[in-house]
Design a protein around this motif. Structure first.
Motif, mmCIF file in Angstrom:
data_model
loop_
_atom_site.group_PDB
_atom_site.id
_atom_site.type_symbol
_atom_site.label_atom_id
_atom_site.label_comp_id
_atom_site.label_asym_id
_atom_site.label_seq_id
_atom_site.Cartn_x
_atom_site.Cartn_y
_atom_site.Cartn_z
ATOM 1 N N VAL A 181 0.836 -1.196 0.073
ATOM 2 C CA VAL A 181 -0.199 0.142 0.198
ATOM 3 C C VAL A 181 1.047 1.181 0.193
ATOM 4 O O VAL A 181 1.878 1.288 0.957
ATOM 5 N N GLN A 182 0.665 2.363 -0.919
ATOM 6 C CA GLN A 182 1.556 3.321 -1.111
ATOM 7 C C GLN A 182 0.528 4.350 -0.940
ATOM 8 O O GLN A 182 -0.529 4.623 -1.520
ATOM 9 N N VAL A 183 1.094 5.449 -0.484
ATOM 10 C CA VAL A 183 0.427 6.853 -0.245
ATOM 11 C C VAL A 183 1.154 7.574 -1.073
ATOM 12 O O VAL A 183 2.245 8.037 -0.863
ATOM 13 N N VAL A 184 0.248 8.425 -1.961
ATOM 14 C CA VAL A 184 0.676 9.251 -2.990
ATOM 15 C C VAL A 184 0.037 10.468 -2.920
ATOM 16 O O VAL A 184 -1.156 10.709 -2.287
ATOM 17 N N ALA A 185 0.606 11.782 -3.491
ATOM 18 C CA ALA A 185 -0.121 12.886 -3.628
ATOM 19 C C ALA A 185 -1.418 12.648 -4.420
ATOM 20 O O ALA A 185 -1.457 12.031 -5.596
ATOM 21 N N CYS A 186 -2.585 13.531 -3.985
ATOM 22 C CA CYS A 186 -3.675 13.561 -4.522
ATOM 23 C C CYS A 186 -3.628 14.341 -6.172
ATOM 24 O O CYS A 186 -2.751 15.110 -6.107
ATOM 25 N N ASN A 187 -4.079 13.526 -7.184
ATOM 26 C CA ASN A 187 -3.800 14.169 -8.501
ATOM 27 C C ASN A 187 -4.644 15.136 -8.894
ATOM 28 O O ASN A 187 -4.639 15.731 -9.771
ATOM 29 N N VAL A 188 -5.799 15.388 -7.904
ATOM 30 C CA VAL A 188 -6.725 16.563 -8.315
ATOM 31 C C VAL A 188 -6.217 17.795 -7.803
ATOM 32 O O VAL A 188 -6.118 18.798 -8.649
ATOM 33 N N CYS A 189 -5.880 17.685 -6.329
ATOM 34 C CA CYS A 189 -5.490 19.031 -5.922
ATOM 35 C C CYS A 189 -3.762 19.196 -5.627
ATOM 36 O O CYS A 189 -3.397 20.051 -5.370
ATOM 37 N N ARG A 190 -3.349 18.116 -6.448
ATOM 38 C CA ARG A 190 -1.842 17.920 -6.518
ATOM 39 C C ARG A 190 -1.507 17.997 -4.898
ATOM 40 O O ARG A 190 -0.165 18.685 -4.815
ATOM 41 N N GLY A 191 -1.891 17.326 -4.210
ATOM 42 C CA GLY A 191 -1.259 17.059 -2.999
ATOM 43 C C GLY A 191 -1.535 18.419 -1.744
ATOM 44 O O GLY A 191 -0.996 18.297 -0.670
ATOM 45 N N ASP A 192 -2.306 19.429 -2.320
ATOM 46 C CA ASP A 192 -2.532 20.655 -1.335
ATOM 47 C C ASP A 192 -3.587 20.523 -0.468
ATOM 48 O O ASP A 192 -3.914 20.730 0.650
ATOM 49 N N GLY A 193 -4.801 19.443 -0.838
ATOM 50 C CA GLY A 193 -5.834 19.432 -0.157
ATOM 51 C C GLY A 193 -7.021 20.183 -0.335
ATOM 52 O O GLY A 193 -8.047 20.238 0.189
ATOM 53 N N ARG A 194 -6.518 21.489 -0.992
ATOM 54 C CA ARG A 194 -7.662 22.449 -1.433
ATOM 55 C C ARG A 194 -7.685 22.604 -2.638
ATOM 56 O O ARG A 194 -6.613 22.414 -3.366
ATOM 57 N N ILE A 195 -8.911 23.255 -3.316
ATOM 58 C CA ILE A 195 -9.110 23.779 -4.679
ATOM 59 C C ILE A 195 -9.383 25.318 -4.710
ATOM 60 O O ILE A 195 -10.073 25.820 -3.965
ATOM 61 N N ILE A 196 -8.524 26.073 -5.364
ATOM 62 C CA ILE A 196 -8.658 27.332 -5.619
ATOM 63 C C ILE A 196 -9.392 27.505 -6.974
ATOM 64 O O ILE A 196 -9.099 27.222 -8.064
ATOM 65 N N THR A 197 -10.584 28.185 -6.826
ATOM 66 C CA THR A 197 -11.516 28.352 -7.827
ATOM 67 C C THR A 197 -11.275 29.704 -8.463
ATOM 68 O O THR A 197 -11.630 29.872 -9.443
ATOM 69 N N ASP A 198 -11.089 30.477 -7.548
ATOM 70 C CA ASP A 198 -10.641 31.994 -7.889
ATOM 71 C C ASP A 198 -9.535 32.585 -7.516
ATOM 72 O O ASP A 198 -9.520 33.305 -6.584
ATOM 73 N N PRO A 199 -8.348 32.289 -8.242
ATOM 74 C CA PRO A 199 -7.103 32.708 -7.778
ATOM 75 C C PRO A 199 -6.874 34.274 -7.651
ATOM 76 O O PRO A 199 -7.684 34.968 -8.331
ATOM 77 N N CYS A 200 -6.070 34.800 -6.802
ATOM 78 C CA CYS A 200 -6.124 36.150 -6.412
ATOM 79 C C CYS A 200 -5.206 36.761 -7.712
ATOM 80 O O CYS A 200 -4.080 36.148 -8.252
ATOM 81 N N SER A 201 -5.843 37.834 -8.387
ATOM 82 C CA SER A 201 -5.146 38.460 -9.356
ATOM 83 C C SER A 201 -3.829 39.042 -8.979
ATOM 84 O O SER A 201 -2.980 39.172 -9.973
ATOM 85 N N ARG A 202 -3.594 39.348 -7.926
ATOM 86 C CA ARG A 202 -2.347 40.068 -7.506
ATOM 87 C C ARG A 202 -1.086 38.993 -7.494
ATOM 88 O O ARG A 202 -0.110 39.209 -8.004
ATOM 89 N N CYS A 203 -1.124 38.093 -6.741
ATOM 90 C CA CYS A 203 -0.349 36.957 -6.823
ATOM 91 C C CYS A 203 -0.389 35.744 -7.817
ATOM 92 O O CYS A 203 0.338 34.698 -7.878
ATOM 93 N N ARG A 204 -1.661 35.833 -8.580
ATOM 94 C CA ARG A 204 -2.020 34.626 -9.340
ATOM 95 C C ARG A 204 -2.013 33.328 -8.820
ATOM 96 O O ARG A 204 -1.759 32.037 -9.336
ATOM 97 N N GLY A 205 -2.539 33.217 -7.709
ATOM 98 C CA GLY A 205 -2.637 32.091 -6.848
ATOM 99 C C GLY A 205 -1.600 31.328 -6.112
ATOM 100 O O GLY A 205 -1.698 30.525 -5.584
ATOM 101 N N SER A 206 -0.455 32.246 -6.213
ATOM 102 C CA SER A 206 0.645 31.623 -5.380
ATOM 103 C C SER A 206 0.576 32.057 -3.878
ATOM 104 O O SER A 206 1.306 31.333 -3.232
ATOM 105 N N GLY A 207 -0.107 32.980 -3.553
ATOM 106 C CA GLY A 207 -0.071 33.423 -1.874
ATOM 107 C C GLY A 207 1.197 34.301 -1.727
ATOM 108 O O GLY A 207 1.231 34.595 -0.428
ATOM 109 N N GLN A 208 2.096 34.577 -2.745
ATOM 110 C CA GLN A 208 3.126 35.248 -2.212
ATOM 111 C C GLN A 208 3.424 36.446 -3.388
ATOM 112 O O GLN A 208 2.836 36.210 -4.596
ATOM 113 N N GLU A 209 4.176 37.164 -3.037
ATOM 114 C CA GLU A 209 4.622 38.251 -4.184
ATOM 115 C C GLU A 209 5.922 38.961 -3.789
ATOM 116 O O GLU A 209 6.502 38.631 -2.530
#
Length: 376
Positions: A181-209
């Motif tokens: 049994v192997q634990v792998v990163a989720c292929n939907v959220c890419r391991g983040d556990g969260r889905i960003i539907t409306d990314p921030c326009s300032r940082c383009r969804g990265s959360g940093q600037e």
């Protein structure tokens, strides 16, 4: 012709009496070195297969016992070699199963920010006595618009329905040794556990600037060329709540016009004329803190050194100071006045008579020469 297999203990570089922990450490070291994702050299892939095969046997007490009693025949069964390797899920899965989870770090794991380096040039005296200096740099910080949420307006992201917000899914593989049994990163959220539907326009969804920052750096007195001053937490911003990196300020020191530094000592070259060197003199020399009077003894030779105690560079985090070393350089005159020429000729004649006991050299000539050169 069948190639004879290498002994499993030799493959891992351990003895037959090695403990389970020794075998595990040996495998970890070799797997890191020869894993095909890390080592692209020819033969690395085959070497990794051998290492993995040896570990799969020696890490299992039953298989190891069978191998110790019967050799390779005790663990291959039908003589076709090590089975189950092909069904394990590939090199990445083998690496993941041993080292836990994915061979890549989880995208939503907290990670420390990168360190930064800044080169700061200071004056010679500033390095000696210390200085507070402002530096300006650009670094990654939390987005000022979404405050790190990555969503427009700072809205909370949606929980991934595929992994339930944990960022991982379990995947099973069947082999002759049972189910892995192997634990792998989720292929939907890419391991983040969260889905960003409306990314921030300032940082383009990265959360940093990227932002410009001005910081004050305290340079201690006595610092040397190339020394790094560390400012903790002033590097790049951490990811997913991880700590910020550090800022390393590399100090560069401008050369001085007349001083040279040797450790904590300051070196100064003092030019003297022939009369001053011969008769001695009181001279005023520059120091790091103004001027100082110095007595030059008679018969001083070119290249001779004198030391002024406590006139050098302070030791870091100490009240001690180095010294100022004065190197004497006797100048040979090249452009003489008529008076200087006549006096030197008379001095030469005086030296010529020095061997005669009844004609000692006229030392008053030195005084006249001294006055002639000093008053020039």
């Amino acid at each position: 012709m069948t190639t004879r297999k290498r002994d499993y203990y030799d493959t891992l570089g351990v003895s037959q009496a090695a403990s389970d922990e020794d075998i595990k450490k040996a495998f970890r070291k070799l797997a890191m070195e020869y894993h095909p994702d890390r080592n692209r050299r020819e033969g690395a892939e085959e070497k990794f297969k051998e290492i993995n095969e040896a570990y799969q046997v020696l890490s299992d007490s039953e298989k190891r016992g069978a191998y110790d009693r019967f050799g390779h025949a005790g663990v291959t069964g039908n003589g076709k070699g090590f089975e189950g390797f092909e069904n394990f899920g590939g090199f990445g899965d083998i690496f993941d199963a041993f080292f836990g989870g994915s061979s890549r770090s989880r995208p939503n794991a907290a990670r420390r920010g990168s360190d930064l380096q800044y080169s700061l040039t200071v004056e010679f005296e500033e390095a000696v006595f210390g200085v507070d200096q402002d530096v300006e740099l650009q670094r990654t910080e939390t987005c000022s618009s979404c405050h790190g949420s990555r969503s427009e307006g700072g809205a909370a992201p949606q929980t991934c329905s595929n992994c339930g917000g944990v960022g991982e899914v379990r995947r099973a593989h069947q082999s002759v040794f049972g189910q892995f049994v192997q634990v792998v990163a989720c292929n939907v959220c890419r391991g983040d556990g969260r889905i960003i539907t409306d990314p921030c326009s300032r940082c383009r969804g990265s959360g940093q600037e990227r932002r410009n920052r001005k910081l004050e750096v305290s340079i201690p007195g006595g610092i040397e060329e190339g020394t790094q001053v560390r400012l903790r937490g002033e590097g790049e911003q951490g990811i997913n709540g991880g700590p910020a990196g550090d800022l390393y300020v590399v100090v560069r020191i401008k050369p001085h016009e007349i001083f040279r530094r040797e450790g904590n000592d300051i070196v100064y070259t003092l030019p003297l004329n022939v009369a001053q060197a011969a008769l001695g003199a009181k001279v005023i020399i520059p120091t790091l803190k103004g001027e100082a009077e110095m007595e030059i003894p008679s018969a001083t030779q070119s290249g001779q050194s004198f030391r002024l105690k406590g006139k050098g560079v302070p030791y870091l985090r100490s009240k001690r100071r180095g010294d100022q070393i004065v190197h004497v350089f006797v100048n040979t005159p090249t452009d003489l006045t008529e008076e200087q020429q006549a006096l030197l000729e008379k001095l030469a004649e005086s030296f010529g008579d020095e061997s005669k006991a009844d004609h000692p050299p006229d030392k008053s000539i030195f005084t006249k020469i001294k006055d002639a050169f000093v008053n020039e």
